[in-house]
Design an enzyme around this catalytic site. Structure first.
Site, PDB file in Angstrom:
ATOM      1  N   ARG A 156       0.824  -1.213   0.000  1.00 35.51           N
ATOM      2  CA  ARG A 156       0.000   0.000   0.000  1.00 35.51           C
ATOM      3  C   ARG A 156       0.859   1.264   0.000  1.00 35.51           C
ATOM      4  O   ARG A 156       0.662   2.163  -0.820  1.00 35.51           O
ATOM      5  CB  ARG A 156      -0.925  -0.015   1.226  1.00 35.51           C
ATOM      6  CG  ARG A 156      -1.801   1.223   1.375  1.00 35.51           C
ATOM      7  CD  ARG A 156      -2.782   1.039   2.520  1.00 35.51           C
ATOM      8  NE  ARG A 156      -2.110   0.753   3.778  1.00 35.51           N
ATOM      9  CZ  ARG A 156      -1.639   1.686   4.617  1.00 35.51           C
ATOM     10  NH1 ARG A 156      -1.759   2.971   4.320  1.00 35.51           N
ATOM     11  NH2 ARG A 156      -1.044   1.338   5.746  1.00 35.51           N
ATOM     12  N   ARG A 237      10.524   0.295   9.602  1.00 34.14           N
ATOM     13  CA  ARG A 237      10.967  -0.102  10.930  1.00 34.14           C
ATOM     14  C   ARG A 237      12.485  -0.123  10.944  1.00 34.14           C
ATOM     15  O   ARG A 237      13.122  -0.604   9.995  1.00 34.14           O
ATOM     16  CB  ARG A 237      10.413  -1.486  11.328  1.00 34.14           C
ATOM     17  CG  ARG A 237       8.919  -1.508  11.629  1.00 34.14           C
ATOM     18  CD  ARG A 237       8.570  -0.702  12.873  1.00 34.14           C
ATOM     19  NE  ARG A 237       7.166  -0.748  13.214  1.00 34.14           N
ATOM     20  CZ  ARG A 237       6.239   0.086  12.761  1.00 34.14           C
ATOM     21  NH1 ARG A 237       6.591   1.042  11.910  1.00 34.14           N
ATOM     22  NH2 ARG A 237       4.982  -0.013  13.146  1.00 34.14           N
ATOM     23  N   ASP A 261      13.110   7.892   9.833  1.00 27.78           N
ATOM     24  CA  ASP A 261      11.999   8.201  10.736  1.00 27.78           C
ATOM     25  C   ASP A 261      11.826   7.121  11.795  1.00 27.78           C
ATOM     26  O   ASP A 261      11.017   7.268  12.705  1.00 27.78           O
ATOM     27  CB  ASP A 261      10.703   8.361   9.925  1.00 27.78           C
ATOM     28  CG  ASP A 261       9.539   8.887  10.751  1.00 27.78           C
ATOM     29  OD1 ASP A 261       9.737   9.873  11.499  1.00 27.78           O
ATOM     30  OD2 ASP A 261       8.423   8.317  10.663  1.00 27.78           O
ATOM     31  N   GLU A 266      13.596   3.195  20.168  1.00 33.20           N
ATOM     32  CA  GLU A 266      12.788   4.423  20.148  1.00 33.20           C
ATOM     33  C   GLU A 266      12.231   4.676  21.537  1.00 33.20           C
ATOM     34  O   GLU A 266      11.731   3.754  22.172  1.00 33.20           O
ATOM     35  CB  GLU A 266      11.657   4.291  19.130  1.00 33.20           C
ATOM     36  CG  GLU A 266      12.161   4.148  17.702  1.00 33.20           C
ATOM     37  CD  GLU A 266      11.040   4.060  16.672  1.00 33.20           C
ATOM     38  OE1 GLU A 266       9.856   4.255  17.046  1.00 33.20           O
ATOM     39  OE2 GLU A 266      11.333   3.799  15.497  1.00 33.20           O
ATOM     40  N   HIS A 285       9.855   9.368  14.363  1.00 34.67           N
ATOM     41  CA  HIS A 285       8.739   8.481  14.031  1.00 34.67           C
ATOM     42  C   HIS A 285       7.446   9.288  13.821  1.00 34.67           C
ATOM     43  O   HIS A 285       6.433   9.073  14.488  1.00 34.67           O
ATOM     44  CB  HIS A 285       8.532   7.408  15.095  1.00 34.67           C
ATOM     45  CG  HIS A 285       7.927   6.153  14.522  1.00 34.67           C
ATOM     46  ND1 HIS A 285       8.241   4.905  14.969  1.00 34.67           N
ATOM     47  CD2 HIS A 285       7.015   5.967  13.532  1.00 34.67           C
ATOM     48  CE1 HIS A 285       7.548   3.991  14.289  1.00 34.67           C
ATOM     49  NE2 HIS A 285       6.804   4.625  13.411  1.00 34.67           N
ATOM     50  N   GLY A 287       5.767   9.227  10.965  1.00 36.02           N
ATOM     51  CA  GLY A 287       5.046   8.657   9.828  1.00 36.02           C
ATOM     52  C   GLY A 287       3.543   8.686   9.913  1.00 36.02           C
ATOM     53  O   GLY A 287       2.857   9.198   9.021  1.00 36.02           O
TER      54      GLY A 287
END
Length: 318
Positions: A156, A237, A261, A266, A285, A287
């Site tokens: 996607r 990831r 990102d 994290e 992060h 996104g």
């Protein structure tokens, strides 16, 4: 008595404004945690006594040890319909219902595009200089037109990136383990071999889910195939790319740079070497972090709580 409900990792302090919580008013007593709870021991200590926990993506992990240490937990909700940090088998063994939520759009593709544009045109760097009083630019950018966008994954998000690359008149190529030439033809993308993907890339953008077979898929060998002028973009990831190999390639300028990102750990530790590299653009992060997505996430969270309380759980993950 109201059921205790915890909302985790609400860094922007917006969870209670992103949905109509009146649907569960009086039935749940909500506590919002705006800061990351930290280690597994701290998660367990903070969540004792909560029957419902609402997790934001994979910011807080729920492995077996954590789930088993929370005997009062009955409902665990994750935003989105997939969360690799929740051990579903452990939840089922303890009769903890795990539910997901809807999501919105393809926001991560926008971050990948933003990182690509920043690497090509040095937007953030020149912004800081101009704010500081510099009169003119000092960098020489790249026009994306005619360059090769190499997509590692054409699902996607990869498909959306292909459309964006084509809008910039880039040459778009793709590879993944299960990708077929027929699928590439549908999207108007050139199917290539794994090695060719890395060799031809001007911008390599990763769009795969993390799994045992994609972990460390991009290592020293793959980075060694890339041109010295090429850039790597990872919004999927962190562990898909071998971090040590990437840092070495960036330090030694064996690739031109990277836009990241996502990271192995994290939030990214303050002293992490990636923070000190001048050929890396970093975002924390971002996104999926857009208002439309949060409204879908928290609206679905409220619905999941209401369904569970009514004995009719929705979007159950197994």
């Amino acid at each position: 008595m109201a059921v205790r409900c915890a909302i985790l990792d609400d860094y922007q302090n917006v969870a209670l404004t992103m949905a109509d919580w009146s649907k569960v008013k009086g039935d749940v007593a909500i506590k919002v945690f705006n800061e990351h709870l930290g280690s597994a021991d701290k998660v367990v200590e903070a969540l004792k006594g909560f029957a419902i926990v609402c997790a934001m993506r994979e910011r807080t992990a729920f492995p077996r040890a954590v789930i088993e240490a929370l005997p009062e937990l009955k409902l665990l909700i994750t935003t989105g319909m997939r969360n690799a940090s929740i051990e579903l088998e452990a939840a089922q063994a303890r009769n903890v219902v795990v539910c997901g939520t809807p999501s919105f759009g393809n926001a991560t593709a926008a971050i990948a595009t933003g990182l690509m544009l920043d690497l090509a045109r040095h937007i953030c760097y020149e912004h800081v200089r101009l704010k500081a009083g510099a009169p003119w630019q000092t960098t020489l950018g790249l026009d994306l037109e005619g360059m090769t966008l190499a997509l590692l994954g054409l699902g996607r998000l990869g498909t959306r990136m292909a459309e964006i690359g084509q809008a910039f008149r880039m040459n778009v190529i793709a590879w993944s383990q299960n990708l077929t030439p027929e699928r590439c033809q549908e999207v108007g993308v050139e199917a290539v071999s794994r090695d060719e993907l890395f060799r031809r890339a001007d911008f390599l953008s990763i769009h795969l889910q993390l799994s045992p077979r994609t972990r460390s898929l991009v290592g020293a060998r793959e980075l060694g195939l890339m041109k010295g002028s090429a850039y790597l973009i990872n919004t999927s990831r962190g562990p898909i790319v071998e971090e040590a190999a990437l840092i070495a390639a960036l330090r030694e300028k064996r690739i031109a740079g990277a836009g990241l990102d996502v990271f192995d750990i994290e939030p990214l530790p303050v002293e992490h070497p990636l923070r000190a590299l001048d050929n890396v653009v970093l975002t924390p992060h971002l996104g999926y972090v857009v208002e439309q997505n949060y409204r879908a996430f928290f609206g679905g969270t409220v619905d999941a709580i209401r369904g569970f309380l009514d004995g009719k759980p929705v979007r159950v993950l197994t």
